[in-house]
Scaffold this active site. Structure first.
Site, mmCIF file in Angstrom:
data_model
loop_
_atom_site.group_PDB
_atom_site.id
_atom_site.type_symbol
_atom_site.label_atom_id
_atom_site.label_comp_id
_atom_site.label_asym_id
_atom_site.label_seq_id
_atom_site.Cartn_x
_atom_site.Cartn_y
_atom_site.Cartn_z
ATOM 1 N N GLU A 170 0.818 -1.204 0.000
ATOM 2 C CA GLU A 170 0.000 0.000 0.000
ATOM 3 C C GLU A 170 0.858 1.263 0.000
ATOM 4 O O GLU A 170 0.511 2.258 -0.642
ATOM 5 C CB GLU A 170 -0.943 0.001 1.202
ATOM 6 C CG GLU A 170 -2.058 -1.029 1.123
ATOM 7 C CD GLU A 170 -2.960 -0.825 -0.081
ATOM 8 O OE1 GLU A 170 -3.079 0.310 -0.565
ATOM 9 O OE2 GLU A 170 -3.549 -1.821 -0.551
ATOM 10 N N TYR A 212 -5.926 5.953 5.340
ATOM 11 C CA TYR A 212 -6.072 5.055 4.193
ATOM 12 C C TYR A 212 -5.262 3.777 4.389
ATOM 13 O O TYR A 212 -5.786 2.663 4.239
ATOM 14 C CB TYR A 212 -5.634 5.742 2.896
ATOM 15 C CG TYR A 212 -5.439 4.753 1.780
ATOM 16 C CD1 TYR A 212 -6.533 4.234 1.091
ATOM 17 C CD2 TYR A 212 -4.167 4.276 1.454
ATOM 18 C CE1 TYR A 212 -6.373 3.285 0.094
ATOM 19 C CE2 TYR A 212 -3.995 3.329 0.463
ATOM 20 C CZ TYR A 212 -5.097 2.834 -0.210
ATOM 21 O OH TYR A 212 -4.927 1.883 -1.187
ATOM 22 N N ASP A 258 -9.085 6.501 -1.542
ATOM 23 C CA ASP A 258 -7.961 7.059 -2.288
ATOM 24 C C ASP A 258 -8.517 7.790 -3.500
ATOM 25 O O ASP A 258 -9.740 8.001 -3.609
ATOM 26 C CB ASP A 258 -6.959 5.967 -2.683
ATOM 27 C CG ASP A 258 -7.542 4.977 -3.693
ATOM 28 O OD1 ASP A 258 -8.754 5.055 -4.007
ATOM 29 O OD2 ASP A 258 -6.776 4.117 -4.174
ATOM 30 N N CYS A 272 -13.475 2.665 -14.130
ATOM 31 C CA CYS A 272 -13.933 4.038 -13.918
ATOM 32 C C CYS A 272 -12.738 4.987 -13.893
ATOM 33 O O CYS A 272 -12.455 5.662 -12.909
ATOM 34 C CB CYS A 272 -14.716 4.120 -12.600
ATOM 35 S SG CYS A 272 -15.708 5.616 -12.430
ATOM 36 N N CYS A 298 -17.784 2.500 -19.404
ATOM 37 C CA CYS A 298 -19.095 2.395 -18.758
ATOM 38 C C CYS A 298 -19.837 1.122 -19.149
ATOM 39 O O CYS A 298 -20.583 0.557 -18.339
ATOM 40 C CB CYS A 298 -19.934 3.623 -19.092
ATOM 41 S SG CYS A 298 -19.284 5.166 -18.399
ATOM 42 N N CYS A 325 -18.886 -1.598 -16.796
ATOM 43 C CA CYS A 325 -18.946 -1.274 -15.373
ATOM 44 C C CYS A 325 -20.035 -2.083 -14.667
ATOM 45 O O CYS A 325 -21.208 -2.036 -15.064
ATOM 46 C CB CYS A 325 -19.212 0.214 -15.187
ATOM 47 S SG CYS A 325 -19.281 0.703 -13.447
ATOM 48 N N CYS A 337 -25.358 3.967 -11.096
ATOM 49 C CA CYS A 337 -24.508 5.154 -11.246
ATOM 50 C C CYS A 337 -25.334 6.368 -11.658
ATOM 51 O O CYS A 337 -25.876 6.424 -12.763
ATOM 52 C CB CYS A 337 -23.427 4.882 -12.288
ATOM 53 S SG CYS A 337 -22.309 6.287 -12.556
#
Length: 470
Positions: free
Chosen positions: A120, A203, A221, A276, A283, A286, A292
């Protein structure tokens, strides 16, 4: 496909972006939590990337092509961020840059809280395909918190060399020492205790807690901010703004899956990284498109594209810096003609390259940009005055006890940072004998595991300018 995310507007202002305060009344999931969780987890199970810190065996997913290497006689167009004021206490070092490329044997790493922590931190401002090799090298070099804590700062920097943002490596090292002292070398098992580790923010703590420990902890994030802005269809505040971050943390707290928070958080970040995306979202692929609001508003003609969410942050103009760099070879060398491509594309065959395996480097100050790293001696010029650049560099080298004649090389190197543009003028020199006092000597073949931290970008910055660098 990107084309499915853009539709000619039929009503209202196509570029309308709601103010975050105005949209606050509509913020929330409004009973969409369950279908969003289910769709994301199904998609993640079938489409997630195979990565070493997830415990996956090799081969791992390397989704983006690596940049091709430049020709041997081409000027390198990028220059690493290795510039700045040198500490007068620095001492010269001679580095042997001879190296043979070797392929490292890939293997399977078991998923652990320590491995998640390292991944991370490395993934902050660095792409996954770049991090894979650095993470595996790190885990072989420092397989545990005690191993990392016992390493020297130079050893840590050497393994990190080339990944950039070197403060991350320093904070990992400090965090490991803290864990060894306070938690017997183990990562704590609560979110609050994880946040107590030096350098670990909300985070990183949330990622470790959810992915490695299975705790219901949110993560936010840049990818998550973008996904949430579009799912809400009304959070038009600039990306990374304090207001947007605050709202997104609240949304993440509500949405994180209680049964499998680790997989859900990774799915959310994976969606932002692969589907995204900022400017070319897919899209049609997705999994949460039916939920959305940005896509619904685009179809209704209220906005021209989902890409207006979130609003773009204002960028400050780049500061320009002009620097002079001394590339001083050392020891036995021979002069050979070389062909140099100047910035405007013209060839200059009148240059001579010193065939040498060793170059003089100096160590940067202990704090600040690239702390404790080695670099070619350099300094900032008030103006692009090449005559004064040579004399100033000679004075700098003299302070190290080195008397060297310097000649300017044709052309200049350029590197663009997010906030600065660096233009580097290179001056070449040669020492017949090595300096009597050396701070460190290393071979590039083993420099990443030696006590001499040489950033990979520093080693490659003169490729093509001096054919003997590689």
């Amino acid at each position: 496909m990107a084309s499915t995310c853009t539709r000619p507007p039929v009503q209202k202002d196509p570029n309308q972006v709601l103010d975050i305060e105005e949209a606050a009344a509509n913020v929330g999931w409004h009973e969409r939590e369950v279908p969003i969780r289910a769709a994301l987890l199904r998609w993640y199970l079938n489409h997630r990337r195979k990565l070493p810190w997830r415990g996956d065996p090799s081969p791992w997913t390397r989704s983006k092509a690596r940049p091709s290497k430049q020709g041997k006689h081409q000027i390198q167009r990028t220059l690493p961020g290795v510039f700045g004021k040198l500490n007068s206490a620095c001492r010269p070092a001679v580095i042997d840059l001879d190296e043979e490329d070797t392929q490292k044997e890939e293997q399977c790493f078991h998923r652990s809280a320590y491995g998640v922590w390292i991944s991370e931190v490395m993934l902050q401002q660095t792409q996954v395909e770049v991090v894979i090799d650095y993470w595996t090298t790190w885990m072989r070099s420092f397989p545990s918190v005690p191993a990392l804590a016992a390493a020297s700062a130079d050893e840590v920097n050497a393994v990190w060399a080339g990944l950039g943002f070197y403060g991350r490596a320093r904070r990992l090292h400090e965090g490991a020492k803290y864990l060894l002292e306070k938690h017997d070398g183990e990562l704590p098992q609560t979110l609050e205790a994880l946040r107590g580790i030096p350098g670990v923010g909300p985070y990183t703590a949330g990622a470790i807690a959810s992915i490695a420990l299975g705790l219901r902890a949110p993560v936010v994030d840049g990818n998550v901010e973008r996904v949430f802005s579009r799912l809400q269809g009304g959070l038009g505040a600039p990306a990374k703004s304090a207001k947007l971050q605050k709202v997104c943390w609240e949304l993440a707290e509500e949405l994180v899956d209680p049964e499998d928070p680790g997989a859900f958080n990774q799915a959310l970040m994976e969606l932002g990284a692969l589907i995204c995306t900022p400017s070319s979202p897919s899209c049609q692929q997705c999994p949460v498109r039916p939920m959305c609001r940005a896509h619904q508003r685009m179809v209704a003609g209220e906005v021209a594209s989902v890409t207006i969410f979130p609003g773009k942050a204002l960028k400050k103009p780049r500061r320009e810096r002009v620097l002079a760099l001394a590339a001083v070879s050392c020891g036995e060398a021979r002069a050979e003609p070389s062909e140099v491509i100047s910035k405007d594309g013209a060839k200059d065959s009148g240059q001579w390259a010193m065939k040498s395996k060793e170059w003089v480097l100096v160590r940067r100050p202990a704090r600040g940009l690239l702390a404790n790293q080695l670099q070619f001696p350099c300094l900032e010029l008030a103006e692009a005055d090449l005559a004064s650049g040579a004399s100033q560099l000679q004075a700098l080298l003299a302070s190290f006890g080195l008397e060297v004649d310097l000649e300017p090389r044709a052309g200049a190197l350029e590197h663009l940072f997010s906030h600065e543009r660096h233009v580097m003028h290179v001056f070449q020199g040669h020492l017949e004998k090595k300096p009597a006092s050396q701070e460190a000597v290393c071979r590039k073949k083993t420099h990443r595991n030696s006590e001499c931290p040489v950033p990979r970008l520093c080693l490659s910055s003169l490729t093509g300018v001096f054919s003997s660098v590689f």
